[in-house]
Design a protein around this motif. Structure first.
Motif, PDB file in Angstrom:
ATOM      1  N   GLU A 155       0.522   5.235   0.409  1.00 51.08           N
ATOM      2  CA  GLU A 155      -0.357   6.343   0.785  1.00 51.08           C
ATOM      3  C   GLU A 155       0.327   7.647   0.426  1.00 51.08           C
ATOM      4  O   GLU A 155       1.416   7.952   0.911  1.00 51.08           O
ATOM      5  N   ASP A 197       0.853  -1.186   0.000  1.00 47.64           N
ATOM      6  CA  ASP A 197       0.000   0.000   0.000  1.00 47.64           C
ATOM      7  C   ASP A 197       0.887   1.232   0.000  1.00 47.64           C
ATOM      8  O   ASP A 197       1.811   1.344   0.816  1.00 47.64           O
ATOM      9  N   ARG A 201      -1.341  -0.979  -4.232  1.00 46.72           N
ATOM     10  CA  ARG A 201      -2.550  -0.180  -4.026  1.00 46.72           C
ATOM     11  C   ARG A 201      -2.129   1.231  -3.632  1.00 46.72           C
ATOM     12  O   ARG A 201      -1.440   1.409  -2.632  1.00 46.72           O
ATOM     13  N   GLU A 224      -3.722  -0.681  -8.387  1.00 43.15           N
ATOM     14  CA  GLU A 224      -5.062  -0.202  -8.033  1.00 43.15           C
ATOM     15  C   GLU A 224      -4.910   1.199  -7.461  1.00 43.15           C
ATOM     16  O   GLU A 224      -4.042   1.433  -6.623  1.00 43.15           O
ATOM     17  N   TYR A 225      -5.765   2.131  -7.894  1.00 44.75           N
ATOM     18  CA  TYR A 225      -5.661   3.497  -7.379  1.00 44.75           C
ATOM     19  C   TYR A 225      -7.031   4.163  -7.228  1.00 44.75           C
ATOM     20  O   TYR A 225      -7.146   5.383  -7.243  1.00 44.75           O
ATOM     21  N   GLU A 226      -8.068   3.396  -7.022  1.00 47.56           N
ATOM     22  CA  GLU A 226      -9.419   3.937  -6.934  1.00 47.56           C
ATOM     23  C   GLU A 226      -9.616   4.865  -5.740  1.00 47.56           C
ATOM     24  O   GLU A 226     -10.440   5.768  -5.784  1.00 47.56           O
ATOM     25  N   ASP A 227      -8.878   4.689  -4.654  1.00 45.18           N
ATOM     26  CA  ASP A 227      -9.068   5.492  -3.444  1.00 45.18           C
ATOM     27  C   ASP A 227      -8.136   6.692  -3.373  1.00 45.18           C
ATOM     28  O   ASP A 227      -7.860   7.211  -2.298  1.00 45.18           O
ATOM     29  N   LEU A 228      -7.664   7.150  -4.522  1.00 45.08           N
ATOM     30  CA  LEU A 228      -6.812   8.327  -4.577  1.00 45.08           C
ATOM     31  C   LEU A 228      -7.666   9.532  -4.957  1.00 45.08           C
ATOM     32  O   LEU A 228      -8.387   9.506  -5.944  1.00 45.08           O
ATOM     33  N   HIS A 229      -7.581  10.585  -4.147  1.00 40.49           N
ATOM     34  CA  HIS A 229      -8.367  11.797  -4.393  1.00 40.49           C
ATOM     35  C   HIS A 229      -7.432  12.889  -4.892  1.00 40.49           C
ATOM     36  O   HIS A 229      -6.468  13.234  -4.209  1.00 40.49           O
ATOM     37  N   PHE A 243      -3.319   5.090  -2.659  1.00 35.89           N
ATOM     38  CA  PHE A 243      -4.462   5.846  -2.154  1.00 35.89           C
ATOM     39  C   PHE A 243      -3.956   7.102  -1.462  1.00 35.89           C
ATOM     40  O   PHE A 243      -2.753   7.308  -1.308  1.00 35.89           O
ATOM     41  N   THR A 285      -4.361  11.532  -0.859  1.00 34.74           N
ATOM     42  CA  THR A 285      -4.836  12.808  -1.361  1.00 34.74           C
ATOM     43  C   THR A 285      -3.698  13.564  -2.027  1.00 34.74           C
ATOM     44  O   THR A 285      -2.598  13.661  -1.478  1.00 34.74           O
ATOM     45  N   GLN A 308       0.197  11.698   0.528  1.00 36.04           N
ATOM     46  CA  GLN A 308      -0.364  12.903   1.142  1.00 36.04           C
ATOM     47  C   GLN A 308       0.473  14.058   0.611  1.00 36.04           C
ATOM     48  O   GLN A 308       1.477  14.437   1.200  1.00 36.04           O
TER      49      GLN A 308
END
Length: 183
Positions: free
Chosen positions: A120, A118, A166, A139-144, A168, A170, A122
């Protein structure tokens, strides 16, 4: 209403099964069990129905090695570039934090000790570029993202056997570019 006998076998979660698979993979990577035994024990773990069957598949393994990569690593900078590349050991979770500046993570020659990693992000401003192995699943669906969309072109012919990465978190201003390394 029927009651369970007091000595009924206890059940376990899928997280317990995943942890057992990971422990077997670590024991194999450390040279504690041969390939044939890994196959047998993985089959035992994947078909186990009770806690005791799961425990017996892990019997006789040495204690987990404290010398392996930590589970979580944070790479941070207030400003400037963050760059990681070459043959580095990738922990299970990588946290990348930056207020200003570009991020470059090159995982193409990295050593993966975990089947799932994973990442993350920021990030305030500045883009990020992540290069992954040719056989990785991304997978990168949870990246804003606040400003630009992620740029990722999956391979035409997906390959198997690589790590699952994965991504993810912001990103304020900047674009995430993900690319697979060429063979």
């Amino acid at each position: 209403m029927t009651s369970l006998p007091e000595n009924s076998p206890s059940l376990f979660s899928e997280d317990d099964r995943d942890a057992a698979v990971l422990r077997l993979q670590e024991a194999y990577a450390e040279g504690h069990i041969p390939h044939e035994e890994l196959d047998e024990r993985l089959h035992q773990v994947l078909t186990a129905r009770t806690d005791s069957e799961l425990v017996s598949a892990l019997a006789s393994l040495p204690a987990e090695n404290a010398g392996t990569t930590s589970t979580i690593a944070t790479i941070a900078a207030a400003g400037g570039r963050i760059k990681r590349g070459g043959a580095w050991r990738v922990p299970r979770i990588v946290k990348v934090e930056s207020a200003y500046g570009r991020v470059r993570l090159d995982l193409s020659r990295a050593v993966f000790e975990h089947p799932v990693v994973d990442i993350e992000l920021q990030l305030g401003t500045g883009g990020a570029k992540i290069t992954v192995p040719h056989d990785a699943v991304v997978e990168y669906e949870d990246l804003h993202t606040g400003w630009k969309d992620t740029h990722y072109k999956p391979p035409r012919r997906p390959r198997s056997g690589g790590p699952r990465i994965r991504i993810f978190g912001t990103m304020g201003y900047g674009r995430l570019k993900i690319r697979h390394v060429r063979r």
